[in-house]
Design a protein around this motif. Structure first.
Motif, mmCIF file in Angstrom:
data_model
loop_
_atom_site.group_PDB
_atom_site.id
_atom_site.type_symbol
_atom_site.label_atom_id
_atom_site.label_comp_id
_atom_site.label_asym_id
_atom_site.label_seq_id
_atom_site.Cartn_x
_atom_site.Cartn_y
_atom_site.Cartn_z
ATOM 1 N N GLY A 162 31.730 45.739 52.621
ATOM 2 C CA GLY A 162 31.330 45.343 51.274
ATOM 3 C C GLY A 162 32.480 45.434 50.297
ATOM 4 O O GLY A 162 32.632 44.591 49.400
ATOM 5 N N LEU A 163 33.303 46.465 50.488
ATOM 6 C CA LEU A 163 34.480 46.622 49.624
ATOM 7 C C LEU A 163 35.454 45.467 49.829
ATOM 8 O O LEU A 163 36.011 44.933 48.856
ATOM 9 N N ILE A 164 35.664 45.061 51.079
ATOM 10 C CA ILE A 164 36.560 43.931 51.364
ATOM 11 C C ILE A 164 36.057 42.672 50.660
ATOM 12 O O ILE A 164 36.824 41.957 50.007
ATOM 13 N N LEU A 165 34.773 42.392 50.791
ATOM 14 C CA LEU A 165 34.206 41.208 50.142
ATOM 15 C C LEU A 165 34.349 41.279 48.626
ATOM 16 O O LEU A 165 34.679 40.289 47.971
ATOM 17 N N SER A 166 34.087 42.455 48.067
ATOM 18 C CA SER A 166 34.166 42.589 46.608
ATOM 19 C C SER A 166 35.600 42.413 46.113
ATOM 20 O O SER A 166 35.840 41.793 45.073
ATOM 21 N N LEU A 167 36.565 42.959 46.858
ATOM 22 C CA LEU A 167 37.967 42.817 46.454
ATOM 23 C C LEU A 167 38.437 41.372 46.605
ATOM 24 O O LEU A 167 39.216 40.880 45.776
ATOM 25 N N LEU A 168 37.978 40.690 47.647
ATOM 26 C CA LEU A 168 38.314 39.278 47.790
ATOM 27 C C LEU A 168 37.778 38.483 46.607
ATOM 28 O O LEU A 168 38.468 37.627 46.041
ATOM 29 N N ALA A 169 36.538 38.790 46.238
ATOM 30 C CA ALA A 169 35.914 38.068 45.124
ATOM 31 C C ALA A 169 36.668 38.298 43.825
ATOM 32 O O ALA A 169 36.979 37.346 43.085
ATOM 33 N N PHE A 170 36.994 39.552 43.525
ATOM 34 C CA PHE A 170 37.663 39.836 42.253
ATOM 35 C C PHE A 170 39.146 39.480 42.294
ATOM 36 O O PHE A 170 39.738 39.176 41.252
ATOM 37 N N SER A 171 39.753 39.530 43.473
ATOM 38 C CA SER A 171 41.145 39.064 43.560
ATOM 39 C C SER A 171 41.229 37.587 43.207
ATOM 40 O O SER A 171 42.195 37.132 42.587
ATOM 41 N N ALA A 172 40.207 36.835 43.606
ATOM 42 C CA ALA A 172 40.183 35.397 43.302
ATOM 43 C C ALA A 172 39.983 35.152 41.813
ATOM 44 O O ALA A 172 40.717 34.368 41.200
ATOM 45 N N VAL A 173 38.999 35.830 41.216
ATOM 46 C CA VAL A 173 38.688 35.532 39.818
ATOM 47 C C VAL A 173 39.731 36.110 38.860
ATOM 48 O O VAL A 173 39.918 35.588 37.754
ATOM 49 N N THR A 174 40.439 37.193 39.247
ATOM 50 C CA THR A 174 41.464 37.737 38.356
ATOM 51 C C THR A 174 42.704 36.852 38.285
ATOM 52 O O THR A 174 43.578 37.086 37.450
ATOM 53 N N ARG A 175 42.779 35.845 39.135
ATOM 54 C CA ARG A 175 43.877 34.885 39.046
ATOM 55 C C ARG A 175 43.595 33.791 38.014
ATOM 56 O O ARG A 175 44.478 32.986 37.707
ATOM 57 N N LEU A 176 42.383 33.771 37.504
ATOM 58 C CA LEU A 176 42.047 32.825 36.439
ATOM 59 C C LEU A 176 42.759 33.210 35.151
ATOM 60 O O LEU A 176 43.145 34.367 34.963
ATOM 61 N N PRO A 177 42.956 32.270 34.233
ATOM 62 C CA PRO A 177 43.464 32.629 32.911
ATOM 63 C C PRO A 177 42.572 33.701 32.280
ATOM 64 O O PRO A 177 41.351 33.730 32.517
ATOM 65 N N GLU A 178 43.167 34.581 31.493
ATOM 66 C CA GLU A 178 42.436 35.710 30.908
ATOM 67 C C GLU A 178 41.163 35.266 30.194
ATOM 68 O O GLU A 178 40.102 35.899 30.339
ATOM 69 N N ALA A 179 41.244 34.186 29.430
ATOM 70 C CA ALA A 179 40.077 33.719 28.674
ATOM 71 C C ALA A 179 38.954 33.290 29.610
ATOM 72 O O ALA A 179 37.775 33.581 29.365
ATOM 73 N N ASP A 180 39.298 32.608 30.696
ATOM 74 C CA ASP A 180 38.285 32.175 31.653
ATOM 75 C C ASP A 180 37.675 33.370 32.395
ATOM 76 O O ASP A 180 36.465 33.408 32.649
ATOM 77 N N LEU A 181 38.523 34.331 32.772
ATOM 78 C CA LEU A 181 38.027 35.527 33.450
ATOM 79 C C LEU A 181 36.999 36.252 32.587
ATOM 80 O O LEU A 181 35.923 36.637 33.063
ATOM 81 N N MET A 182 37.318 36.433 31.309
ATOM 82 C CA MET A 182 36.457 37.207 30.428
ATOM 83 C C MET A 182 35.214 36.434 29.987
ATOM 84 O O MET A 182 34.210 37.046 29.594
ATOM 85 N N SER A 183 35.242 35.119 30.055
ATOM 86 C CA SER A 183 34.082 34.340 29.596
ATOM 87 C C SER A 183 33.094 34.053 30.729
ATOM 88 O O SER A 183 31.893 34.250 30.576
ATOM 89 N N TRP A 184 33.604 33.568 31.879
ATOM 90 C CA TRP A 184 32.691 33.228 32.969
ATOM 91 C C TRP A 184 33.172 33.649 34.356
ATOM 92 O O TRP A 184 32.369 33.805 35.274
ATOM 93 N N GLY A 185 34.452 33.874 34.520
ATOM 94 C CA GLY A 185 34.986 34.179 35.847
ATOM 95 C C GLY A 185 34.419 35.453 36.453
ATOM 96 O O GLY A 185 34.133 35.512 37.660
ATOM 97 N N TRP A 186 34.233 36.500 35.622
ATOM 98 C CA TRP A 186 33.731 37.777 36.141
ATOM 99 C C TRP A 186 32.315 37.655 36.690
ATOM 100 O O TRP A 186 31.881 38.489 37.504
#
Length: 444
Positions: A162-186
């Motif tokens: 579960g940790l691997i999946l969660s880190l993969l998911a957040f590693s992907a979305v944290t590569r988004l621009p900061e504004a996108d991450l904070m608005s919908w990426g998370w």
């Protein structure tokens, strides 16, 4: 409809692994979001420490709700069935996680946002509180004779997966621009849980009820037919007759629970805030470490089966006491390879302990109250050790800024607590077995 009995041990182990993987994915994405974005989204403040502590506070709330889940679903599992309890907890967890992904932020609805987040977090905690014990028992109680610890370890394997999946998911979305991450990426990792939920239910519904539970249920029904027979609720029976091993099991679980939130959740906040490392870097390092953990746990369970669970747990807990000192030295370098090596040293010890402790503590209680007892032990420990560890670590990091030894000493205390309790449980269990062989019954 029951499946062929000969295929059930492997099927039960697989279902325990997949089910707990999904549950822990849901739990870990909350932990990661609490460390990275929830402070700004739901607890905005000019003081970054306040925002982080508030976000970790909601993380802790879920832990404090977990003992309630252990009592509720422990009762269901001990009286109605392990399988029914596990299906309900999986549904609860999946639905709540999706709801968190759809939740408006503080900027959108004000103070109602953190209130709703806390309420959803409580329900999430209740679901996880009922999940772990049932998954461990479904795998362990289906196991061939003498292999309970090894088969129960598959429920523990769901945590690093579960940790691997969660880190993969957040590693992907944290590569988004900061504004996108904070608005919908998370939100994306939370919404993806709906797909995992469908898979988990299909697998979990394909497993027969625990044979030990069915056998014990038949005995209980016969006992109820005897005039004058009275039956207590499982939680009442545990607290009256088995409170000593319950307390020791709470302490024994400390390293497996607090350790993972120290090396993952707290370490994200520590490296990004105290060492000013990029979020993407620490997530990538933790991903590599989680893969190492995933590979280590089955090997640890196999070794423990060969040399004995008590001896193995004592050895790895002792090594865990020494592991945080090289970990902090290596992590402080800021170099990816050294960060991975440092955290891996601690995680290998912690994960080896975590793989074996579930089967070890489940053998300390009678079948009729086992779900309730091990759930209470694990979840009370989770409420105290798991919920408070990121908060205590964050407080130590700010109080002793620039010094890592207080945090290392705190981790040594965590591992030492588990070591002492495992040895005490082993002595108590051996004494109880001696009395049983002598024909003397004694409450466990």
């Amino acid at each position: 409809m029951n499946r062929p009995a000969q295929a059930q041990p492997k099927r039960a182990a697989a279902a325990a692994f997949i089910g707990t993987m999904i549950e822990w994915y849901d739990f870990y994405i909350y932990a990661t979001a609490a460390a990275l974005v929830f402070g700004q989204l739901f607890f905005p403040s000019t003081d970054a420490l306040f925002s982080t502590m508030a976000a970790f506070g909601t993380f802790a709330v879920g832990f404090f709700a977990r003992p309630l889940g252990g009592i509720i679903f422990g009762h269901v599992g001990d009286r109605i069935g392990r399988k029914k309890s596990l299906v309900i907890t999986l549904l609860m967890m999946g639905v709540v996680t999706v709801c968190i992904g759809l939740l408006p932020t503080y900027a959108q609805i004000g103070v109602a946002a953190p209130v709703l987040l806390i309420l959803l977090r409580i329900v999430q905690g209740i679901a996880v509180g009922g999940e772990w014990g049932g998954a461990v028992l479904m795998a362990g109680e289906h196991a061939p004779k003498g292999r309970r610890n090894f088969f129960a370890s598959f429920a523990q394997l769901g945590s690093p997966a579960g940790l691997i999946l969660s880190l993969l998911a957040f590693s992907a979305v944290t590569r988004l621009p900061e504004a996108d991450l904070m608005s919908w990426g998370w939100r994306l990792p939370f919404l993806a849980s709906s797909l995992l939920l469908i898979v988990g239910l299909m697998i979990r519904l394909g497993v027969n009820e625990s044979p030990e539970f069915l056998d014990d249920k038949a005995k209980a029904e016969h006992a109820r037919s005897v005039p004058g027979h009275t039956e207590q609720a499982p939680v009442v029976e545990v607290l009256k007759t088995a409170w000593r091993p319950l307390l020791l099991c709470i302490g024994a679980n400390t390293l497996g629970i607090a350790g993972v939130y120290f090396t993952n959740t707290f370490m994200i906040a520590y490296t990004t805030q105290q060492l000013s490392l990029p979020r993407s870097l620490i997530l990538e390092c933790l991903f590599v470490v989680s893969v190492i953990q995933f590979c280590i746990q089955p090997a640890a369970a196999w070794i423990a089966e060969k040399i004995g669970a008590t001896r193995f747990l004592a050895l790895v807990a002792t090594l865990a006491m020494a592991s945080p000192y090289p970990m902090f030295v290596l992590v402080s370098s800021g170099e990816p390879g050294k960060i991975i090596l440092g955290i891996a040293l601690a995680v290998i010890c912690m994960a080896s302990f975590y793989a074996v402790i579930a089967g070890f503590v489940s053998g300390m209680f009678a079948t009729r109250v086992r779900y309730t007892a091990i759930s209470l032990a694990y979840q009370v420990c989770g409420a105290v050790a798991g919920g408070l560890t990121p908060l205590i670590g964050t407080w130590l990091a700010h109080t002793y800024a620039g010094q890592w030894w207080p945090m290392a000493a705190f981790y040594t205390l965590i591992a030492g607590t588990s070591l002492v309790c495992v040895l005490a449980l082993a002595r108590r269990h051996a004494a109880a077995n001696d009395l049983e062989m002598a024909g003397v019954t004694q409450p466990r």
